[in-house]
Design a protein around this motif. Sequence first.
Motif, short mmCIF file in Angstrom:
data_model
loop_
_atom_site.label_atom_id
_atom_site.label_comp_id
_atom_site.label_asym_id
_atom_site.label_seq_id
_atom_site.Cartn_x
_atom_site.Cartn_y
_atom_site.Cartn_z
N LEU A 505 0.83 -1.21 0.00
CA LEU A 505 0.00 0.00 0.00
C LEU A 505 0.86 1.26 0.00
O LEU A 505 0.60 2.21 -0.74
N ALA A 506 1.90 1.26 0.81
CA ALA A 506 2.77 2.44 0.89
C ALA A 506 3.42 2.71 -0.47
O ALA A 506 3.47 3.86 -0.93
N VAL A 507 3.88 1.66 -1.13
CA VAL A 507 4.52 1.84 -2.43
C VAL A 507 3.50 2.34 -3.45
O VAL A 507 3.76 3.23 -4.25
N ARG A 508 2.30 1.76 -3.37
CA ARG A 508 1.25 2.16 -4.31
C ARG A 508 0.95 3.66 -4.16
O ARG A 508 0.83 4.38 -5.15
N ILE A 509 0.83 4.12 -2.91
CA ILE A 509 0.53 5.54 -2.68
C ILE A 509 1.73 6.40 -3.10
O ILE A 509 1.56 7.45 -3.72
N ALA A 510 2.92 5.92 -2.79
CA ALA A 510 4.12 6.68 -3.15
C ALA A 510 4.27 6.80 -4.67
O ALA A 510 4.90 7.75 -5.16
N ASN A 511 3.69 5.87 -5.41
CA ASN A 511 3.83 5.88 -6.86
C ASN A 511 2.65 6.50 -7.59
O ASN A 511 2.64 6.55 -8.82
N ARG A 512 1.65 6.96 -6.86
CA ARG A 512 0.49 7.58 -7.52
C ARG A 512 0.93 8.79 -8.32
O ARG A 512 1.81 9.54 -7.89
N ALA A 513 0.23 9.02 -9.45
CA ALA A 513 0.53 10.21 -10.24
C ALA A 513 0.08 11.46 -9.47
O ALA A 513 0.81 12.44 -9.35
N GLU A 514 -1.16 11.39 -8.92
CA GLU A 514 -1.72 12.54 -8.21
C GLU A 514 -1.63 12.30 -6.71
O GLU A 514 -1.73 11.16 -6.25
N ARG A 515 -1.49 13.36 -5.97
CA ARG A 515 -1.50 13.22 -4.51
C ARG A 515 -2.87 12.76 -4.03
O ARG A 515 -3.89 13.12 -4.63
N PRO A 516 -2.94 12.02 -2.93
CA PRO A 516 -4.24 11.63 -2.37
C PRO A 516 -5.05 12.86 -1.95
O PRO A 516 -4.48 13.89 -1.60
N LYS A 517 -6.36 12.74 -2.03
CA LYS A 517 -7.20 13.84 -1.55
C LYS A 517 -8.44 13.30 -0.84
O LYS A 517 -8.88 12.18 -1.06
N TRP A 518 -8.99 14.16 0.02
CA TRP A 518 -10.21 13.82 0.75
C TRP A 518 -11.36 13.71 -0.24
O TRP A 518 -11.40 14.43 -1.24
N ASN A 519 -12.31 12.83 0.05
CA ASN A 519 -13.51 12.74 -0.78
C ASN A 519 -14.34 14.01 -0.59
O ASN A 519 -14.32 14.63 0.47
N GLU A 520 -15.07 14.34 -1.65
CA GLU A 520 -15.89 15.55 -1.69
C GLU A 520 -16.73 15.72 -0.42
O GLU A 520 -16.69 16.75 0.22
N GLY A 521 -17.45 14.68 -0.06
CA GLY A 521 -18.40 14.82 1.06
C GLY A 521 -17.82 14.49 2.42
O GLY A 521 -18.54 14.47 3.41
N SER A 522 -16.52 14.25 2.50
CA SER A 522 -15.97 13.82 3.78
C SER A 522 -15.98 14.95 4.81
O SER A 522 -15.58 16.08 4.52
N PHE A 523 -16.40 14.62 6.00
CA PHE A 523 -16.37 15.57 7.10
C PHE A 523 -14.96 16.11 7.31
O PHE A 523 -14.75 17.28 7.62
N PHE A 524 -13.95 15.23 7.13
CA PHE A 524 -12.58 15.59 7.47
C PHE A 524 -11.91 16.48 6.43
O PHE A 524 -10.84 17.02 6.67
N ALA A 525 -12.58 16.65 5.27
CA ALA A 525 -12.03 17.52 4.23
C ALA A 525 -11.86 18.94 4.75
O ALA A 525 -11.01 19.69 4.29
N ARG A 526 -12.67 19.32 5.77
CA ARG A 526 -12.62 20.69 6.28
C ARG A 526 -11.22 21.04 6.83
O ARG A 526 -10.81 22.18 6.81
N PHE A 527 -10.52 20.03 7.36
CA PHE A 527 -9.20 20.32 7.94
C PHE A 527 -8.17 20.64 6.88
O PHE A 527 -7.11 21.19 7.18
N ALA A 528 -8.45 20.24 5.64
CA ALA A 528 -7.50 20.51 4.56
C ALA A 528 -7.66 21.93 4.04
O ALA A 528 -6.80 22.44 3.34
#
Length: 537
Positions: A505-528
Amino acid sequence: MRRLLTITLAALMVATVAPRAADPDTAARWWSHVEALANDGMEGRNTGSAGHKRAAEYVAAQFQKSRLEPGAAGAFIQPVRFNTRHIDESRSRLALVSNGSEETLTLGEDANISMRVDPAATIDAPLVFIGYGLRIPERQIDDLAGLDLRGAVVVHISATPRSLPGPLQAHFGSAGERWKMYNAAGAIGVISIANPRSMDIPWARSTLARLQPAMSLADTSLGETAGQQLSVTMNPAHADRLFAGSGHTFAELLALADGGTTLPAFALKPRIRARVAVERAAVESQNVVGILRGTDPQLRGEFVVLSAHLDHLGIGGAINGDSIYNGAMDNASGVAAILEVAASLHAGTVKPKRSILFVAVTGEEKGELGSLYFAAHPPVPRERIAANLNTDMFLPLFPLKTLMVLGLDESDLGQDIRATARELGLQVQADPEPQRNRFVRSDQYSFIKFGIPALAMKVGYEPNSPEAAIAAKWTAERYHAPSDDLNQPIDRSAAAKYVDVVKTLAVRIANRAERPKWNEGSFFARFARSETRGPGK
Ligand SMILES: [Zn+2]
């Protein structure tokens, strides 16, 4: 219906993807790290202790062996300073006062005064019962409506309505968020009554921990309980003493909470009177940080953080003649897992594009403090931290077939864990018991508060299965007990498989083209969003 579908899908997956077999060498090395960190000589790795320092040095030496770069200003160790508080119960007192007569609450039996907050020396205040004690305008919840809480100590049941989605239950049910609501309403203290149904450990055992020193970061700007003068946890079996003369019983209120109904709020008959004697001191403890530099010239400036807490409870009240709280599963097991991921990435041919930051944090058991300090004072620019994967007590007690993922539906890291699970022939499930607040009860939350997408994982199980019974028995008997030691039945192949998951999983995330992001409706997106970034906002 859903269960059947799951089984069919699992059968399909097994047919198309042969599950990768667990590597026995990985299992043996993982266990040797657990032994090194959880043997009696480490004295339970209490934050600030000599045992914790020795454990931190072990982790640093392993990072060195795996050729990680020192990650904290040229060193592996990031020092973290704490203030400690220790109650002197012989000079402390808690009482209920009605009609001028005082009734003592016996410390340790009826109630405990928590040192998580820095208490006032004396308190004499009215008590107000506030039900669940939540004020969440965006969900049209206001248990504090119409109540005068100025100068009062509020009493709440430690539960949240089940109508709230899991992550919101976890967020708003936390002590820090609760204090923001009560402080804003003018309250000066809090008494919480656990719901016996969701207590992780029975009162008789949890009460032993009250004599341990509590800690807060010396960097007080990161504190979440400023202004709180009293924090008391009430033994639910004795909670009726608070409700005497109110026309209500605790059993009746609990039945309403268990039924998911709204709870009444009302002033209680007695006042609370407290005298608290505290011994204060300062200690230093250690986060351990190592960097595996990424290979991609563009992406190597970004970081995926693999974290696990190193600290545990130290030496405390003896149970069955044993006073060393070794913390083998909580969380030597998790630190051992990331050590093994580092070793395996060093030895192997797969090299991640982004950099990976390996972090063993201190102070988790004191309130996720080492990770909060790390996230507030990261040794790399914080905006370059792309994601956090945290491992805390992943419990390899039976074969790993299902991954329990906290935060599964909050960010697009959910897609990465789903793909990883497919590749390894595993299923994924969201937290089946959101009422245990697991999403905010470990170090991933320190990263989430700063806007960083995060996941935490454990070995999962189906509700009402034999595995669920094993996990429940473990929690009741060994969680935060001296018996979480090296003498317990562990499924090492499940641990090896888990290490494989974290690495893949760590390698997969490290190799993503785009950075990870919060889902549109996620409560926790507010902290970003920058205006709310960081704790205490
Ligand atoms: Zn713990």
